[in-house]
Enzyme design. Structure first.
Site, PDB file in Angstrom:
ATOM      1  CE1 TYR A 119      -4.918   2.752   4.200  1.00 49.19           C
ATOM      2  CE2 TYR A 119      -4.443   3.793   2.092  1.00 49.19           C
ATOM      3  CZ  TYR A 119      -4.112   3.553   3.408  1.00 49.19           C
ATOM      4  OH  TYR A 119      -2.965   4.118   3.933  1.00 49.19           O
TER       5      TYR A 119
ATOM      6  CD  GLN B   6       1.035   0.357  -6.395  1.00 51.83           C
ATOM      7  OE1 GLN B   6       0.593   1.094  -7.269  1.00 51.83           O
ATOM      8  NE2 GLN B   6       2.148  -0.316  -6.558  1.00 51.83           N
ATOM      9  CD  GLU B   7      -2.628   5.543  -1.047  1.00 50.69           C
ATOM     10  OE1 GLU B   7      -2.522   6.514  -1.813  1.00 50.69           O
ATOM     11  OE2 GLU B   7      -3.729   5.147  -0.641  1.00 50.69           O
ATOM     12  CB  SER B   8       3.890   7.800  -0.777  1.00 50.69           C
ATOM     13  OG  SER B   8       4.559   6.738  -0.102  1.00 50.69           O
TER      14      SER B   8
ATOM     15  CB  ILE C 264      -0.964   0.007   1.206  1.00 48.05           C
ATOM     16  CG1 ILE C 264      -1.979  -1.112   1.072  1.00 48.05           C
ATOM     17  CG2 ILE C 264      -1.669   1.356   1.330  1.00 48.05           C
ATOM     18  CD1 ILE C 264      -2.820  -1.327   2.321  1.00 48.05           C
TER      19      ILE C 264
END
Length: 160
Positions: free
Chosen positions: A76, A5-7, A2
């Site tokens: 999310y 993928q997010e940052s 996660i």
């Protein structure tokens, strides 16, 4: 997976919408899960994990894994309310609102006025959670694959 993928694991990442940190938490979400400093990698990761757990616990318990996890990951990313809108639309389309493949097919419709005008929460970039879940699934699979100990040369020779 996660966090990547997010940052892209950038602890100082900031989006145009104000989410920030390695796990890209909103100020509201960070406060909700006890994160004091969204830019602190440890705080962000622990907060993101707590948030994913909260979202996953909100998904109806009747939904089995892996669908439950994929739906939680979508929430999310896009927010639980938009996920619920997509599930309602999925059911209205005579598909299974508890099955990730059916909800995945419906989520992008939240960007079309014809569809989002029928929802409680309105417009959402529904293609984003679809890509997000796919990327997390792929990355997590790569991590699992890379963590498997390769057979030793002796074991390989014995197998021949």
């Amino acid at each position: 997976a996660i966090g990547y993928q997010e940052s892209r694991w950038d602890e100082a990442a900031v989006s145009p919408t104000g989410v920030r940190g390695l796990m890209m938490l909103t100020a509201e979400t960070a406060q909700r899960v006890g994160v004091r400093n969204r830019d602190d990698p440890r705080d962000s990761i622990l907060g993101g994990a707590r948030y994913l757990h909260l979202v996953r616990e909100t998904i109806p318990r009747r939904i089995p894994d892996p669908d439950r996890t994929w739906l939680a990951l979508a929430a999310y990313n896009v927010g639980y309310g938009h996920l619920e809108d997509a599930r309602v639309l999925t059911q209205g389309r005579k598909k299974n609102p508890d099955a990730w493949p059916d909800v995945r097919e419906t989520l992008p419709l939240l960007a079309q006025e014809r569809w989002f005008s029928r929802t409680k929460r309105g417009y959402a970039r529904g293609w984003e959670p679809v890509g997000f879940v796919r990327n997390v699934q792929t990355y997590a699979e790569l991590l699992r694959w890379m963590s498997v100990d390769p057979p030793s040369a002796a074991a390989s020779e014995e197998a021949l």
